[in-house]
Design a protein around this motif. Structure first.
Motif, PDB file in Angstrom:
ATOM      1  N   PHE A 126       0.839  -1.209   0.000  1.00 58.35           N
ATOM      2  CA  PHE A 126       0.000   0.000   0.000  1.00 58.35           C
ATOM      3  C   PHE A 126       0.874   1.259   0.000  1.00 58.35           C
ATOM      4  O   PHE A 126       0.564   2.244  -0.667  1.00 58.35           O
ATOM      5  CB  PHE A 126      -0.939   0.023   1.208  1.00 58.35           C
ATOM      6  CG  PHE A 126      -2.092  -0.946   1.106  1.00 58.35           C
ATOM      7  CD1 PHE A 126      -2.890  -0.993  -0.031  1.00 58.35           C
ATOM      8  CD2 PHE A 126      -2.395  -1.808   2.156  1.00 58.35           C
ATOM      9  CE1 PHE A 126      -3.959  -1.879  -0.123  1.00 58.35           C
ATOM     10  CE2 PHE A 126      -3.465  -2.691   2.069  1.00 58.35           C
ATOM     11  CZ  PHE A 126      -4.242  -2.734   0.929  1.00 58.35           C
ATOM     12  N   ALA A 127       1.967   1.212   0.760  1.00 56.65           N
ATOM     13  CA  ALA A 127       2.857   2.379   0.821  1.00 56.65           C
ATOM     14  C   ALA A 127       3.446   2.667  -0.559  1.00 56.65           C
ATOM     15  O   ALA A 127       3.482   3.827  -1.000  1.00 56.65           O
ATOM     16  CB  ALA A 127       3.967   2.137   1.846  1.00 56.65           C
ATOM     17  N   GLY A 154       0.864   4.162  -2.771  1.00 55.96           N
ATOM     18  CA  GLY A 154       0.670   5.571  -2.440  1.00 55.96           C
ATOM     19  C   GLY A 154       1.786   6.437  -3.003  1.00 55.96           C
ATOM     20  O   GLY A 154       1.533   7.512  -3.559  1.00 55.96           O
ATOM     21  N   SER A 205     -10.298   7.911  -0.956  1.00 54.23           N
ATOM     22  CA  SER A 205      -8.834   7.902  -0.814  1.00 54.23           C
ATOM     23  C   SER A 205      -8.255   9.297  -1.056  1.00 54.23           C
ATOM     24  O   SER A 205      -7.118   9.560  -0.696  1.00 54.23           O
ATOM     25  CB  SER A 205      -8.210   6.884  -1.770  1.00 54.23           C
ATOM     26  OG  SER A 205      -8.505   7.242  -3.101  1.00 54.23           O
ATOM     27  N   ARG A 206      -9.033  10.186  -1.668  1.00 53.45           N
ATOM     28  CA  ARG A 206      -8.580  11.570  -1.850  1.00 53.45           C
ATOM     29  C   ARG A 206      -9.022  12.476  -0.696  1.00 53.45           C
ATOM     30  O   ARG A 206      -8.769  13.675  -0.719  1.00 53.45           O
ATOM     31  CB  ARG A 206      -9.143  12.151  -3.144  1.00 53.45           C
ATOM     32  CG  ARG A 206      -8.491  11.585  -4.370  1.00 53.45           C
ATOM     33  CD  ARG A 206      -8.808  12.402  -5.610  1.00 53.45           C
ATOM     34  NE  ARG A 206      -7.853  12.060  -6.633  1.00 53.45           N
ATOM     35  CZ  ARG A 206      -6.913  12.896  -7.088  1.00 53.45           C
ATOM     36  NH1 ARG A 206      -6.829  14.107  -6.635  1.00 53.45           N
ATOM     37  NH2 ARG A 206      -6.074  12.494  -8.016  1.00 53.45           N
ATOM     38  N   ARG A 240      -9.801 -10.775  -0.423  1.00 56.88           N
ATOM     39  CA  ARG A 240      -8.959 -10.042  -1.368  1.00 56.88           C
ATOM     40  C   ARG A 240      -9.224 -10.562  -2.771  1.00 56.88           C
ATOM     41  O   ARG A 240      -9.504 -11.738  -2.950  1.00 56.88           O
ATOM     42  CB  ARG A 240      -7.475 -10.311  -1.046  1.00 56.88           C
ATOM     43  CG  ARG A 240      -6.948  -9.511   0.103  1.00 56.88           C
ATOM     44  CD  ARG A 240      -6.045  -8.391  -0.431  1.00 56.88           C
ATOM     45  NE  ARG A 240      -5.786  -7.398   0.601  1.00 56.88           N
ATOM     46  CZ  ARG A 240      -4.913  -7.566   1.588  1.00 56.88           C
ATOM     47  NH1 ARG A 240      -4.241  -8.690   1.667  1.00 56.88           N
ATOM     48  NH2 ARG A 240      -4.718  -6.632   2.467  1.00 56.88           N
ATOM     49  N   PRO A 241      -9.100  -9.688  -3.773  1.00 58.79           N
ATOM     50  CA  PRO A 241      -9.271 -10.175  -5.148  1.00 58.79           C
ATOM     51  C   PRO A 241      -8.193 -11.194  -5.504  1.00 58.79           C
ATOM     52  O   PRO A 241      -7.073 -11.114  -4.989  1.00 58.79           O
ATOM     53  CB  PRO A 241      -9.115  -8.904  -5.995  1.00 58.79           C
ATOM     54  CG  PRO A 241      -8.504  -7.876  -5.110  1.00 58.79           C
ATOM     55  CD  PRO A 241      -8.807  -8.250  -3.708  1.00 58.79           C
ATOM     56  N   GLU A 296      -6.827   1.237   3.629  1.00 60.44           N
ATOM     57  CA  GLU A 296      -5.901   1.448   2.498  1.00 60.44           C
ATOM     58  C   GLU A 296      -5.619   2.925   2.289  1.00 60.44           C
ATOM     59  O   GLU A 296      -4.542   3.301   1.840  1.00 60.44           O
ATOM     60  CB  GLU A 296      -6.474   0.888   1.188  1.00 60.44           C
ATOM     61  CG  GLU A 296      -6.854  -0.566   1.202  1.00 60.44           C
ATOM     62  CD  GLU A 296      -8.269  -0.768   1.715  1.00 60.44           C
ATOM     63  OE1 GLU A 296      -8.394  -1.185   2.880  1.00 60.44           O
ATOM     64  OE2 GLU A 296      -9.237  -0.499   0.988  1.00 60.44           O
ATOM     65  N   LEU A 318      -2.950   3.641   4.712  1.00 61.42           N
ATOM     66  CA  LEU A 318      -1.694   2.934   4.423  1.00 61.42           C
ATOM     67  C   LEU A 318      -1.033   3.469   3.150  1.00 61.42           C
ATOM     68  O   LEU A 318       0.182   3.495   3.042  1.00 61.42           O
ATOM     69  CB  LEU A 318      -1.948   1.428   4.303  1.00 61.42           C
ATOM     70  CG  LEU A 318      -2.370   0.762   5.617  1.00 61.42           C
ATOM     71  CD1 LEU A 318      -2.835  -0.665   5.376  1.00 61.42           C
ATOM     72  CD2 LEU A 318      -1.228   0.779   6.635  1.00 61.42           C
ATOM     73  N   MET A 319      -1.839   3.910   2.185  1.00 60.38           N
ATOM     74  CA  MET A 319      -1.257   4.488   0.974  1.00 60.38           C
ATOM     75  C   MET A 319      -0.694   5.873   1.263  1.00 60.38           C
ATOM     76  O   MET A 319       0.337   6.251   0.747  1.00 60.38           O
ATOM     77  CB  MET A 319      -2.293   4.558  -0.152  1.00 60.38           C
ATOM     78  CG  MET A 319      -2.565   3.186  -0.777  1.00 60.38           C
ATOM     79  SD  MET A 319      -3.366   3.295  -2.383  1.00 60.38           S
ATOM     80  CE  MET A 319      -5.028   3.713  -1.933  1.00 60.38           C
ATOM     81  N   ARG A 320      -1.412   6.628   2.056  1.00 60.06           N
ATOM     82  CA  ARG A 320      -0.967   7.985   2.343  1.00 60.06           C
ATOM     83  C   ARG A 320      -1.318   8.349   3.781  1.00 60.06           C
ATOM     84  O   ARG A 320      -2.390   8.890   4.064  1.00 60.06           O
ATOM     85  CB  ARG A 320      -1.634   8.954   1.369  1.00 60.06           C
ATOM     86  CG  ARG A 320      -0.723  10.092   0.985  1.00 60.06           C
ATOM     87  CD  ARG A 320      -1.309  10.952  -0.093  1.00 60.06           C
ATOM     88  NE  ARG A 320      -1.209  10.331  -1.406  1.00 60.06           N
ATOM     89  CZ  ARG A 320      -1.399  11.008  -2.539  1.00 60.06           C
ATOM     90  NH1 ARG A 320      -1.706  12.277  -2.499  1.00 60.06           N
ATOM     91  NH2 ARG A 320      -1.292  10.397  -3.697  1.00 60.06           N
ATOM     92  N   GLY A 359       1.739  -5.268  13.392  1.00 56.47           N
ATOM     93  CA  GLY A 359       0.815  -4.402  12.677  1.00 56.47           C
ATOM     94  C   GLY A 359      -0.589  -4.454  13.258  1.00 56.47           C
ATOM     95  O   GLY A 359      -1.568  -4.327  12.546  1.00 56.47           O
TER      96      GLY A 359
END
Lengths: 109, 562
Positions: free
Chosen positions: A69-70, A73, B41-42, B107-108, B251, B254-256, B450
């Protein structure tokens, strides 16, 4: 880590307010996307970028979901566009992922 | 703990006997006021629910479940991604007098062993999901099971909400279950309410200076909703308090990670928290330049729990974000576990003992923590380490359909025959200092990374099946302590005729454990056959193995000594 055009990733992050066109101008080719992924993966896993085989499945490197995920991103930020959270599962190696990003962005070889 | 709360009067929704009447009371009191919003996510608002809209959706979902013939007390699998549909589905189950069983969506492109195991263990014959997941959910349920989609709900005659009462089981919490032997903690309405009162006291969130309905209580959260902290801390606590809740998908964070702190800033969150690793991620992945615009001054309680709390993380996070408004007393280390519903205790201020262990505070009113010698069942004096035992109204009833495991874990008694109290054995080690809890380790070999629990036997089984040169019973999995958290290590014996395959075997193990459990091993140590530390009866000794690894005493095939 440095990015394909040699600047540190922070420089790209700071430039995220630049227009998409400007950013895409930075992303010149799929070779640079591949290099971004190779360097990002190497940094996330603490291995040498030379040890990253682009056809090897991400999970065999031990890339867990938090790191995947990081990287998603970071890639989204570098490209200045939304990417699906499942990116690293949908395209499970560097070659496949580079191909997907190149298709989406219409990048040159 | 915070200041004592004024006793709620009879009309206070927090005195409701169950969550159906609590939500009805909130809907009546607050109507169209916003209860939940969900961010993309934005960071854009993509969905909202008011108190009355949530109650209406719960009634509609309950009507479908009731019309489908589900008997009161039946388990319902709730398989939905993070989003407000999950909250509506959860309350739909409760309104129908059923037991919600939250499961993370599959999960896909991957088989989902966890959903299948939970479906089997719970005995669910009904599920709530969304259209795109129907086939996968149907595949894990018995033939003829009812699978309803909350995003395309069929019409049903309106059924009056049931009133389950405090003794009815509200949901099964599967977060701490092993994949090979899952256990669902059965939590009643009353236990869930009792834990909310503890949260309110521990976090002093029931602000007596506000309008009495604590609408100034605002939560921002991103934890998975099938996780106890995500559901009970982030979703249910704001509803209990009549506050406001802003959610995003895990997510998104975790992405940002910046999205989390931006949401706290924008929605003026008073309370927001996560396991320790999330605070680490913020420090690592939000560079100085990105912190600049943040105003975190509303963030009174930054709770940190669900995995061991690290003094170094607390210090780094405070140093990074106090210049951006984070109040100096915000960091709130906590201790809890699913078997105690969620929270056991929370610290008033950060305090670290000489060995670097973080204080987790005193249990709120009604709950008791004792430190016990697990062999003699005698309490240990202040300052001496032992197993943490918990007693109180929020300790769960037991594991679903597992009477032996429940009796062992939930039915502990002190050696004093005159002490009638029944305790929960937590399996965690710690000591008390004037009533304050310091957690020092774990009695069982559970690994926590985690914020997720992993059982060594699951990791070992996947390891030894991963490559033909590895054999059943020839592996030990354990966590090794690092300043920033724990890392997972497996030591495995490789058959002598396969020593050439060491690299392939190592890769196979890493893949198998990641695929099977989502756990990333930091190290796979292959050793000579017959050299794994074992008991005289041949059982693998995990802690001896860990010590041998740290001392450099293992017969490693790669020739390294540490």
């Amino acid at each position: 880590m440095t990015t394909p055009d040699g600047t540190p990733p922070e420089a790209h992050r700071r430039s995220s307010r630049a227009s998409s066109a400007e950013l895409r101008a930075i992303v010149k080719s799929r070779a640079q996307v591949e290099k971004f992924l190779r360097l990002g993966l190497a940094e996330a896993l603490g291995i040498s970028p030379d040890a990253v085989d682009p056809t090897r499945t991400f999970t065999t490197f031990g890339l867990d979901s938090i790191k995947a995920f990081a990287l998603t991103g970071d890639l989204a930020e570098w490209l200045d566009r939304d990417l699906p959270a499942t990116l690293f599962w949908d395209h499970p190696n560097i070659e496949a992922l580079t191909g997907y990003v190149a298709d989406v962005l219409g990048l040159a070889e | 703990m915070g200041q004592p709360l004024p006793a709620p009067d009879a009309t206070d929704p927090r005195r409701a006997p169950d969550w159906v009447r609590l939500l009805e009371a909130r809907a009546t009191a607050h109507g169209a006021r916003l209860a939940y919003r969900f961010l993309s996510s934005r960071g854009e608002v993509v969905d909202t629910l008011s108190f009355e809209a949530l109650a209406a959706r719960a009634r509609a979902i309950a009507s479908v479940l009731t019309a489908g013939g589900a008997a009161p007390g039946a388990p319902v699998l709730v398989v939905l991604p993070s989003g407000l549909d999950f909250i509506a589905a959860f309350f739909g189950c409760l309104y129908a007098g059923l037991i919600a069983v939250p499961v993370p969506p599959p999960r896909p492109h991957r088989p989902d062993h966890r959903m299948r195991k939970v479906a089997e263990d719970s005995g669910a014959r009904v599920a709530l999901t969304e259209a795109r997941l129907v086939e996968q959910v149907q595949a894990v349920l018995p033939p003829g099971a009812d699978v309803w989609t909350v995003d395309a709900l069929p019409d049903a005659p309106e059924a009056a909400p049931r009133t389950p009462g405090p003794g009815a089981v509200a949901f099964l919490q599967y977060t701490s279950g092993s994949t090979s032997d899952p256990k669902g903690v059965a939590v009643t309405h009353g236990q869930l309410l009792a834990n909310q009162a503890m949260l309110a006291e521990a976090f002093a969130t029931g602000d007596p200076t506000s309008d009495g309905l604590t609408s100034k209580f605002r939560v921002v959260g991103w934890l998975p909703l099938h996780h106890d902290m995500g559901l009970i801390g982030n979703v249910l606590h704001p509803l209990y308090q009549g506050g406001e809740c802003t959610l995003m998908a895990p997510e998104t964070f975790l992405m940002r990670p910046l999205r989390w702190l931006e949401a706290i800033d924008r929605y003026r969150a008073t309370t927001s928290g996560a396991p320790n690793f999330a605070y680490e991620l913020c420090v690592e992945r939000i560079p100085e330049a990105k912190r600049a615009g943040l105003d975190l001054s509303s963030w009174k309680v930054a709770f940190n729990g669900a995995e061991p709390v690290r003094a170094a993380t607390l210090a780094r996070f405070a140093a990074a974000f106090e210049p951006h408004g984070l109040p100096p007393r915000a960091m709130t280390p906590c201790y809890g576990l699913a078997e105690a519903t969620l929270l056991v205790c929370a610290a008033e201020a950060v305090e670290v003992d000489p060995a670097g262990r973080v204080c987790c505070g005193r249990p709120p009113a009604g709950a008791t923590v004792v430190v016990v010698d697990p062999e003699t069942r005698r309490p240990r004096p202040d300052g001496e380490e032992g197993e943490l035992w918990v007693h109180g109204p929020a300790v769960a009833s037991g594991y679903h359909r597992a009477p032996d495991a429940s009796a062992h874990t939930f039915g502990a008694r002190l050696s004093d025959p005159d002490d009638a109290r029944v305790f929960l054995r937590t399996g965690d080690l710690g000591y008390l200092d004037r009533g304050r809890v310091f957690v020092t380790g774990r009695l069982k070999d559970l690994m926590i990374l985690g914020g997720q629990n992993y059982y060594p036997q699951d990791v070992e089984a996947l390891t030894t099946q991963a490559h033909p040169g590895l054999t059943s019973g020839g592996a030990a999995a354990f966590a090794v302590d690092d300043p920033a958290g724990e890392r997972a290590v497996v030591v495995a014996e490789l058959h002598r005729r396969n020593t050439e395959d060491a690299a392939a075997a190592r890769d196979a193990v890493i893949s198998a454990v990641l695929e099977g459990l989502g756990l990333s091993l930091s190290e796979v140590v292959l050793i000579r056959q017959g050299t794994l530390p074992r008991t005289t009866s041949g059982k693998v000794r995990r802690s001896a193995c860990r010590e041998a690894l740290l001392r450099g005493d293992l017969a490693r095939l790669d020739g390294m000594t540490s």
